[in-house]
Motif scaffolding. Structure first.
Motif, PDB file in Angstrom:
ATOM      1  N   THR A 215     -21.686  11.988  -4.709  1.00  0.00           N
ATOM      2  CA  THR A 215     -20.709  11.549  -5.705  1.00  0.00           C
ATOM      3  C   THR A 215     -21.418  11.127  -6.984  1.00  0.00           C
ATOM      4  OG1 THR A 215     -19.222  10.813  -3.955  1.00  0.00           O
ATOM      5  CG2 THR A 215     -18.817   9.943  -6.170  1.00  0.00           C
ATOM      6  N   ILE A 216     -22.495  10.388  -6.833  1.00  0.00           N
ATOM      7  CA  ILE A 216     -23.259   9.941  -8.003  1.00  0.00           C
ATOM      8  C   ILE A 216     -23.795  11.137  -8.782  1.00  0.00           C
ATOM      9  CG2 ILE A 216     -25.367   8.744  -8.736  1.00  0.00           C
ATOM     10  CD1 ILE A 216     -24.741   6.771  -6.357  1.00  0.00           C
ATOM     11  N   ILE A 217     -24.327  12.114  -8.082  1.00  0.00           N
ATOM     12  CA  ILE A 217     -24.849  13.312  -8.752  1.00  0.00           C
ATOM     13  C   ILE A 217     -23.728  14.043  -9.483  1.00  0.00           C
ATOM     14  CG2 ILE A 217     -25.853  15.605  -8.368  1.00  0.00           C
ATOM     15  CD1 ILE A 217     -27.486  14.237  -6.062  1.00  0.00           C
ATOM     16  N   TRP A 218     -22.570  14.221  -8.839  1.00  0.00           N
ATOM     17  CA  TRP A 218     -21.453  14.945  -9.448  1.00  0.00           C
ATOM     18  C   TRP A 218     -20.808  14.172 -10.595  1.00  0.00           C
ATOM     19  CZ3 TRP A 218     -20.910  19.878  -9.250  1.00  0.00           C
ATOM     20  CH2 TRP A 218     -21.378  20.582  -8.156  1.00  0.00           C
ATOM     21  N   LEU A 219     -21.032  12.880 -10.672  1.00  0.00           N
ATOM     22  CA  LEU A 219     -20.507  12.094 -11.796  1.00  0.00           C
ATOM     23  C   LEU A 219     -21.253  12.368 -13.102  1.00  0.00           C
ATOM     24  CD1 LEU A 219     -19.756   8.604 -10.217  1.00  0.00           C
ATOM     25  CD2 LEU A 219     -18.111  10.163 -11.282  1.00  0.00           C
ATOM     26  N   CYS A 220     -22.436  12.942 -13.035  1.00  0.00           N
ATOM     27  CA  CYS A 220     -23.270  13.156 -14.222  1.00  0.00           C
ATOM     28  C   CYS A 220     -22.527  13.892 -15.346  1.00  0.00           C
ATOM     29  CB  CYS A 220     -24.557  13.879 -13.831  1.00  0.00           C
ATOM     30  SG  CYS A 220     -25.761  14.026 -15.154  1.00  0.00           S
ATOM     31  N   PRO A 221     -21.973  15.082 -15.109  1.00  0.00           N
ATOM     32  CA  PRO A 221     -21.271  15.737 -16.226  1.00  0.00           C
ATOM     33  C   PRO A 221     -19.996  14.993 -16.642  1.00  0.00           C
ATOM     34  CG  PRO A 221     -21.151  17.091 -14.238  1.00  0.00           C
ATOM     35  CD  PRO A 221     -22.049  15.934 -13.935  1.00  0.00           C
ATOM     36  N   ILE A 222     -19.365  14.302 -15.716  1.00  0.00           N
ATOM     37  CA  ILE A 222     -18.146  13.553 -16.038  1.00  0.00           C
ATOM     38  C   ILE A 222     -18.469  12.393 -16.972  1.00  0.00           C
ATOM     39  CG2 ILE A 222     -16.297  12.132 -15.056  1.00  0.00           C
ATOM     40  CD1 ILE A 222     -16.586  13.998 -12.529  1.00  0.00           C
ATOM     41  N   ILE A 223     -19.532  11.668 -16.663  1.00  0.00           N
ATOM     42  CA  ILE A 223     -19.968  10.561 -17.525  1.00  0.00           C
ATOM     43  C   ILE A 223     -20.317  11.098 -18.909  1.00  0.00           C
ATOM     44  CG2 ILE A 223     -21.782   8.829 -17.871  1.00  0.00           C
ATOM     45  CD1 ILE A 223     -19.790   8.055 -15.664  1.00  0.00           C
ATOM     46  N   PHE A 224     -21.021  12.238 -18.947  1.00  0.00           N
ATOM     47  CA  PHE A 224     -21.384  12.845 -20.223  1.00  0.00           C
ATOM     48  C   PHE A 224     -20.135  13.185 -21.040  1.00  0.00           C
ATOM     49  CE2 PHE A 224     -21.982  16.662 -22.798  1.00  0.00           C
ATOM     50  CZ  PHE A 224     -22.938  16.202 -23.683  1.00  0.00           C
TER      51      PHE A 224
ATOM     52  N   GLU B 281     -17.716   9.984 -28.958  1.00  0.00           N
ATOM     53  CA  GLU B 281     -18.407  10.393 -30.185  1.00  0.00           C
ATOM     54  C   GLU B 281     -17.573  11.385 -30.995  1.00  0.00           C
ATOM     55  OE1 GLU B 281     -23.078  10.156 -29.786  1.00  0.00           O
ATOM     56  OE2 GLU B 281     -22.243  11.545 -28.304  1.00  0.00           O
ATOM     57  N   ILE B 282     -16.993  12.375 -30.323  1.00  0.00           N
ATOM     58  CA  ILE B 282     -16.205  13.399 -31.006  1.00  0.00           C
ATOM     59  C   ILE B 282     -15.001  12.779 -31.708  1.00  0.00           C
ATOM     60  CG2 ILE B 282     -14.693  15.396 -30.610  1.00  0.00           C
ATOM     61  CD1 ILE B 282     -16.756  16.190 -28.356  1.00  0.00           C
TER      62      ILE B 282
ATOM     63  N   GLN C  31     -30.469   8.131 -25.056  1.00  0.00           N
ATOM     64  CA  GLN C  31     -29.263   8.214 -25.876  1.00  0.00           C
ATOM     65  C   GLN C  31     -28.609   6.840 -26.017  1.00  0.00           C
ATOM     66  OE1 GLN C  31     -28.031  10.657 -27.612  1.00  0.00           O
ATOM     67  NE2 GLN C  31     -25.826  10.489 -27.697  1.00  0.00           N
ATOM     68  N   ALA C  32     -28.495   6.112 -24.907  1.00  0.00           N
ATOM     69  CA  ALA C  32     -27.893   4.768 -24.944  1.00  0.00           C
ATOM     70  C   ALA C  32     -28.707   3.838 -25.840  1.00  0.00           C
ATOM     71  CB  ALA C  32     -27.780   4.207 -23.529  1.00  0.00           C
ATOM     72  N   ILE C  33     -30.025   3.899 -25.730  1.00  0.00           N
ATOM     73  CA  ILE C  33     -30.895   3.063 -26.562  1.00  0.00           C
ATOM     74  C   ILE C  33     -30.703   3.415 -28.037  1.00  0.00           C
ATOM     75  CG2 ILE C  33     -33.314   2.587 -27.170  1.00  0.00           C
ATOM     76  CD1 ILE C  33     -33.900   2.851 -24.112  1.00  0.00           C
ATOM     77  N   MET C  34     -30.597   4.706 -28.333  1.00  0.00           N
ATOM     78  CA  MET C  34     -30.385   5.127 -29.721  1.00  0.00           C
ATOM     79  C   MET C  34     -29.067   4.580 -30.263  1.00  0.00           C
ATOM     80  SD  MET C  34     -31.913   9.020 -29.606  1.00  0.00           S
ATOM     81  CE  MET C  34     -30.814   9.556 -30.883  1.00  0.00           C
ATOM     82  N   HIS C  35     -28.029   4.579 -29.433  1.00  0.00           N
ATOM     83  CA  HIS C  35     -26.747   4.025 -29.876  1.00  0.00           C
ATOM     84  C   HIS C  35     -26.860   2.525 -30.140  1.00  0.00           C
ATOM     85  CE1 HIS C  35     -24.209   7.520 -29.610  1.00  0.00           C
ATOM     86  NE2 HIS C  35     -24.625   7.776 -28.389  1.00  0.00           N
TER      87      HIS C  35
ATOM     88  N   PRO D  37     -20.422   5.634 -33.250  1.00  0.00           N
ATOM     89  CA  PRO D  37     -19.807   6.499 -32.242  1.00  0.00           C
ATOM     90  C   PRO D  37     -20.665   6.609 -30.973  1.00  0.00           C
ATOM     91  CG  PRO D  37     -19.648   7.504 -34.390  1.00  0.00           C
ATOM     92  CD  PRO D  37     -20.527   6.299 -34.543  1.00  0.00           C
ATOM     93  N   GLY D  38     -20.058   6.289 -29.845  1.00  0.00           N
ATOM     94  CA  GLY D  38     -20.744   6.398 -28.567  1.00  0.00           C
ATOM     95  C   GLY D  38     -21.260   5.090 -27.997  1.00  0.00           C
ATOM     96  N   ILE D  39     -21.235   4.011 -28.759  1.00  0.00           N
ATOM     97  CA  ILE D  39     -21.830   2.756 -28.292  1.00  0.00           C
ATOM     98  C   ILE D  39     -21.070   2.160 -27.107  1.00  0.00           C
ATOM     99  CG2 ILE D  39     -20.636   1.308 -29.991  1.00  0.00           C
ATOM    100  CD1 ILE D  39     -24.181   0.715 -28.587  1.00  0.00           C
ATOM    101  N   ILE D  40     -19.771   2.270 -27.104  1.00  0.00           N
ATOM    102  CA  ILE D  40     -18.990   1.651 -26.020  1.00  0.00           C
ATOM    103  C   ILE D  40     -19.284   2.329 -24.687  1.00  0.00           C
ATOM    104  CG2 ILE D  40     -16.639   1.235 -25.158  1.00  0.00           C
ATOM    105  CD1 ILE D  40     -15.832   0.913 -28.142  1.00  0.00           C
ATOM    106  N   THR D  41     -19.226   3.664 -24.667  1.00  0.00           N
ATOM    107  CA  THR D  41     -19.512   4.357 -23.407  1.00  0.00           C
ATOM    108  C   THR D  41     -20.999   4.307 -23.064  1.00  0.00           C
ATOM    109  OG1 THR D  41     -19.526   6.453 -24.615  1.00  0.00           O
ATOM    110  CG2 THR D  41     -17.491   5.862 -23.421  1.00  0.00           C
TER     111      THR D  41
END
Length: 181
Positions: free
Chosen positions: A13-22, A29-30, A108-112, A124-128
């Protein structure tokens, strides 16, 4: 606390969450990129560093449509890696590419976070990044370590792979600018 999450999410489940989280992260951001760019231009005309960041953002694609093309490209790569990784968990395979993507999520999170500090407000993107990317990565790293699927050596070995993936991901920005003028 991570133990609590392990009760609800198995490794697959954790592995399959990767694209969903992205997807959730990039949707934030969009949706917010264009209004954020306009607000930042008006607010930070004097700061040369912030202006440099804004110029880079424009060169990489500053419209929702351009960012959508880039996100699609990256999602294809992340989805392929997720499928391969999910298959490998059944066969005792390696997790180098998946770990490299987790590293990029953290970067990416650190950059945000850094951008929000420099812009002294929302980017854009900081909350997620704060509430999805970082927790997801911590849970994923913890689960991989707990199952003995990665160790310190693999984590270190994944860092150069992460760096090599950055230009591959940036191709999406070029595609966005090429297809959306």
């Amino acid at each position: 606390m991570l133990e609590t999450f392990r009760q609800f999410f198995d490794l697959h489940t954790i592995i399959w969450l990767c694209p969903i989280i992205f997807v959730f992260h990039d949707l934030e951001e969009i949706i917010t990129i264009e209004s954020s760019m306009k607000a930042s231009k008006n607010r930070f005309q004097k700061s040369s560093f912030v202006q440099l960041i804004l110029n880079m953002r424009e060169k990489l694609g500053s419209t929702a449509a351009q960012l959508s093309v880039s996100a699609t490209w990256i999602l294809l790569i992340i989805s392929f890696t997720t499928v391969v990784t999910a298959h490998l968990t059944l066969n005792g395979g390696g997790f180098l590419l998946y770990t490299a993507i987790l590293n990029l999520f953290i970067l990416q999170a650190i950059m945000h976070i850094v951008q929000s500090i420099f812009f002294k407000g929302y980017t854009p993107g900081i909350i997620t990044a704060l509430f999805l990317l970082i927790p997801y990565c911590l849970i994923a790293y913890d689960s991989l370590f707990e199952h003995g699927l990665i160790d310190g050596h693999l984590l270190i070995a994944s860092l150069p792979v992460s760096l090599l993936m950055i230009p591959i991901f940036l191709v999406g920005n070029l595609l966005g600018r090429y297809f959306i003028h």
